[in-house]
Design a protein around this motif. Structure first.
Motif, PDB file in Angstrom:
ATOM      1  N   LEU A  76       1.075  -0.891   0.331  1.00  0.00           N
ATOM      2  CA  LEU A  76      -0.294   0.063   0.014  1.00  0.00           C
ATOM      3  C   LEU A  76       1.353   0.989  -0.113  1.00  0.00           C
ATOM      4  O   LEU A  76       0.366   2.813   0.293  1.00  0.00           O
ATOM      5  CB  LEU A  76      -1.182   0.218   1.341  1.00  0.00           C
ATOM      6  N   ARG A  77       1.983   0.748  -0.103  1.00  0.00           N
ATOM      7  CA  ARG A  77       3.477   2.313   0.588  1.00  0.00           C
ATOM      8  C   ARG A  77       4.091   1.529  -0.496  1.00  0.00           C
ATOM      9  O   ARG A  77       4.199   0.560  -0.241  1.00  0.00           O
ATOM     10  CB  ARG A  77       3.483   2.979   1.337  1.00  0.00           C
ATOM     11  N   ASP A  78       5.255   2.262  -1.305  1.00  0.00           N
ATOM     12  CA  ASP A  78       6.235   1.879  -1.672  1.00  0.00           C
ATOM     13  C   ASP A  78       7.081   1.543  -0.953  1.00  0.00           C
ATOM     14  O   ASP A  78       8.449   0.509  -1.658  1.00  0.00           O
ATOM     15  CB  ASP A  78       6.176   2.985  -3.231  1.00  0.00           C
ATOM     16  N   SER A  79       7.659   2.579   0.102  1.00  0.00           N
ATOM     17  CA  SER A  79       9.194   2.395   0.695  1.00  0.00           C
ATOM     18  C   SER A  79       8.622   2.156   1.984  1.00  0.00           C
ATOM     19  O   SER A  79       7.290   2.848   2.882  1.00  0.00           O
ATOM     20  CB  SER A  79       9.870   2.344   0.366  1.00  0.00           C
ATOM     21  N   ILE A  80       9.088   2.449   2.942  1.00  0.00           N
ATOM     22  CA  ILE A  80       9.242   2.911   4.493  1.00  0.00           C
ATOM     23  C   ILE A  80      10.757   3.776   4.824  1.00  0.00           C
ATOM     24  O   ILE A  80      12.052   3.485   4.525  1.00  0.00           O
ATOM     25  CB  ILE A  80       9.023   1.584   6.065  1.00  0.00           C
ATOM     26  N   ARG A  81      10.395   4.736   5.392  1.00  0.00           N
ATOM     27  CA  ARG A  81      11.194   6.171   5.719  1.00  0.00           C
ATOM     28  C   ARG A  81      12.328   5.117   7.197  1.00  0.00           C
ATOM     29  O   ARG A  81      12.264   5.480   7.801  1.00  0.00           O
ATOM     30  CB  ARG A  81      11.071   7.169   5.272  1.00  0.00           C
ATOM     31  N   ILE A  82      13.472   5.631   6.613  1.00  0.00           N
ATOM     32  CA  ILE A  82      14.162   5.573   8.046  1.00  0.00           C
ATOM     33  C   ILE A  82      15.117   7.146   8.048  1.00  0.00           C
ATOM     34  O   ILE A  82      15.843   7.471   7.629  1.00  0.00           O
ATOM     35  CB  ILE A  82      15.195   4.791   7.671  1.00  0.00           C
ATOM     36  N   TYR A  83      14.635   8.190   9.320  1.00  0.00           N
ATOM     37  CA  TYR A  83      15.161   9.511   9.560  1.00  0.00           C
ATOM     38  C   TYR A  83      16.137   9.605  10.340  1.00  0.00           C
ATOM     39  O   TYR A  83      15.854   9.439  11.878  1.00  0.00           O
ATOM     40  CB  TYR A  83      14.505  10.022  10.408  1.00  0.00           C
ATOM     41  N   GLY A  84      17.296   9.372  10.028  1.00  0.00           N
ATOM     42  CA  GLY A  84      18.808   9.077  10.704  1.00  0.00           C
ATOM     43  C   GLY A  84      19.487   8.536  10.529  1.00  0.00           C
ATOM     44  O   GLY A  84      18.760   7.786  10.773  1.00  0.00           O
ATOM     45  N   GLN A  85      20.383   8.452  10.066  1.00  0.00           N
ATOM     46  CA  GLN A  85      21.378   6.746  10.185  1.00  0.00           C
ATOM     47  C   GLN A  85      23.196   7.438  11.169  1.00  0.00           C
ATOM     48  O   GLN A  85      23.405   5.865  11.328  1.00  0.00           O
ATOM     49  CB  GLN A  85      21.793   6.068   8.951  1.00  0.00           C
ATOM     50  N   ASP A  86      23.014   7.920  11.941  1.00  0.00           N
ATOM     51  CA  ASP A  86      23.890   9.066  12.575  1.00  0.00           C
ATOM     52  C   ASP A  86      23.942   8.539  13.852  1.00  0.00           C
ATOM     53  O   ASP A  86      24.837   9.830  14.137  1.00  0.00           O
ATOM     54  CB  ASP A  86      24.469   9.324  11.909  1.00  0.00           C
ATOM     55  N   TYR A  87      23.066   8.066  13.864  1.00  0.00           N
ATOM     56  CA  TYR A  87      22.881   8.670  15.940  1.00  0.00           C
ATOM     57  C   TYR A  87      24.106   8.149  16.441  1.00  0.00           C
ATOM     58  O   TYR A  87      24.106   6.498  15.713  1.00  0.00           O
ATOM     59  CB  TYR A  87      21.469   7.526  16.690  1.00  0.00           C
TER      60      TYR A  87
END
Length: 323
Positions: free
Chosen positions: A199-210
């Motif tokens: 139902l959606r193309d993708s999932i977003r990950i916000y921030g990879q440098d924590y």
């Protein structure tokens, strides 16, 4: 027993309403339906459509109900949105809670269980977080809840309010026939499950440098059934204590990437990921210590495994989206 549930047409409030009804209690739901609809209401609950700002309606509801207690869930809950519209959050959450406290005082209702949040802590200095740790919210959502907590302290000491504050972490999962369905949806697990359903193309990950093992935010996930159980225990405890503050969590942290991998295992579906920049106001790690409520009230989570939490959500989500 007779209870008022503000925000009882929502995800957590609706789950608590169902649990109260299952136990034979009388329940009135007070909700403005701003992010829910009447179809979310269970059979057996009395419904009053209203906003906390409608003081005459709220006083009339409290006066007629003669409630043994109030469960207060009505609030806006999106930390990201609160960074853009702090006015909405202080007006709806903080001023709305003040209106409820005043109306309760005017009508003699004095037992309250309050839905608070781990966002009150901000960036924690230690993990797991304990209830007496420093409170420094990093977004207006957390600040709006903390201000509400502060008001309860004074209503308690000066006006006799008996209250329990539950600061909980990320809530997920579903009970039989009811689960998470916000409109619009912004929570991680239902968004991931939408991606699994195509139902959606993708999932977003916000921030990879924590500063976490894989660079993504780490959160403590609690099953909504376990959380509902904690609310009923907290309300019952107000017959023995005047005030209480409890964290509600599993005591385990899972990163965004780990949640996505769990969803892949549970659903058997590929889930496409897009990496985005950090969002302002997101703490790196939020994991609870729930030792206090375990010790005081005998509460313990029955769903401690992330895969089982997501599996219950997946079962509900497939039925929801098939409608």
């Amino acid at each position: 027993m007779n209870y008022l549930v503000t925000g009882g047409a929502g995800y957590i409030g609706g789950t608590v309403t169902r649990l109260l009804l299952q136990r034979g209690y009388t329940v009135t739901v007070y909700d403005n339906l701003c992010h829910s609809n009447r179809t979310a209401l269970p059979d057996g609950a009395t419904f009053v459509q209203g906003d906390l700002a409608q003081r005459d309606l709220l006083i009339d509801t409290l006066s007629k109900g003669k409630f043994d207690g109030v469960f207060h869930f009505a609030a806006l809950i999106e930390a990201g949105e609160s960074m853009n519209r702090p006015d909405l959050y202080f007006r709806n959450n903080t001023v709305g809670t003040l209106s409820l406290l005043e109306c309760m005082q005017n009508t003699g209702a004095n037992h309250l269980v309050f839905s608070s949040t781990a966002a009150c802590y901000g960036e924690p200095k230690r993990t797991p977080i304990q209830e007496d740790d420093e409170l420094l919210p990093t977004n207006p959502y957390g600040e709006s809840k903390l201000l509400s907590e502060s008001m309860m302290k004074w209503f308690g000491s000066q006006m006799g309010l008996r209250y329990a504050i539950l600061r909980y972490f990320n809530v997920a999962g579903a009970v039989t026939g009811y689960g998470e369905a916000h409109e619009p949806e912004s929570h991680l697990i239902p968004l991931i499950l939408d991606a699994a359903l195509g139902l959606r193309d993708s999932i977003r990950i916000y921030g990879q440098d924590y500063p976490t093992p894989d660079g993504t935010c780490v959160r403590d996930y609690i099953h909504v059934q376990d959380l509902a159980d904690a609310h009923l225990l907290a309300m019952d405890s107000l017959n023995r204590q005047n005030r209480a503050i409890y964290n509600i969590g599993n005591g385990q942290g899972f990163s965004v990437r780990q949640v996505i991998e769990s969803a892949r295992r549970v659903t058997g579906r590929d889930i496409h990921v897009i990496e985005e920049a950090r969002r302002p106001g997101d703490p790196a790690v939020l994991v609870a210590s729930s030792d206090r409520i375990m010790r005081d009230l005998g509460w313990k989570p029955n769903f401690s495994d992330l895969d089982s939490i997501i599996a219950s959500a997946w079962e509900w989500h497939q039925k929801l989206r098939a409608k």
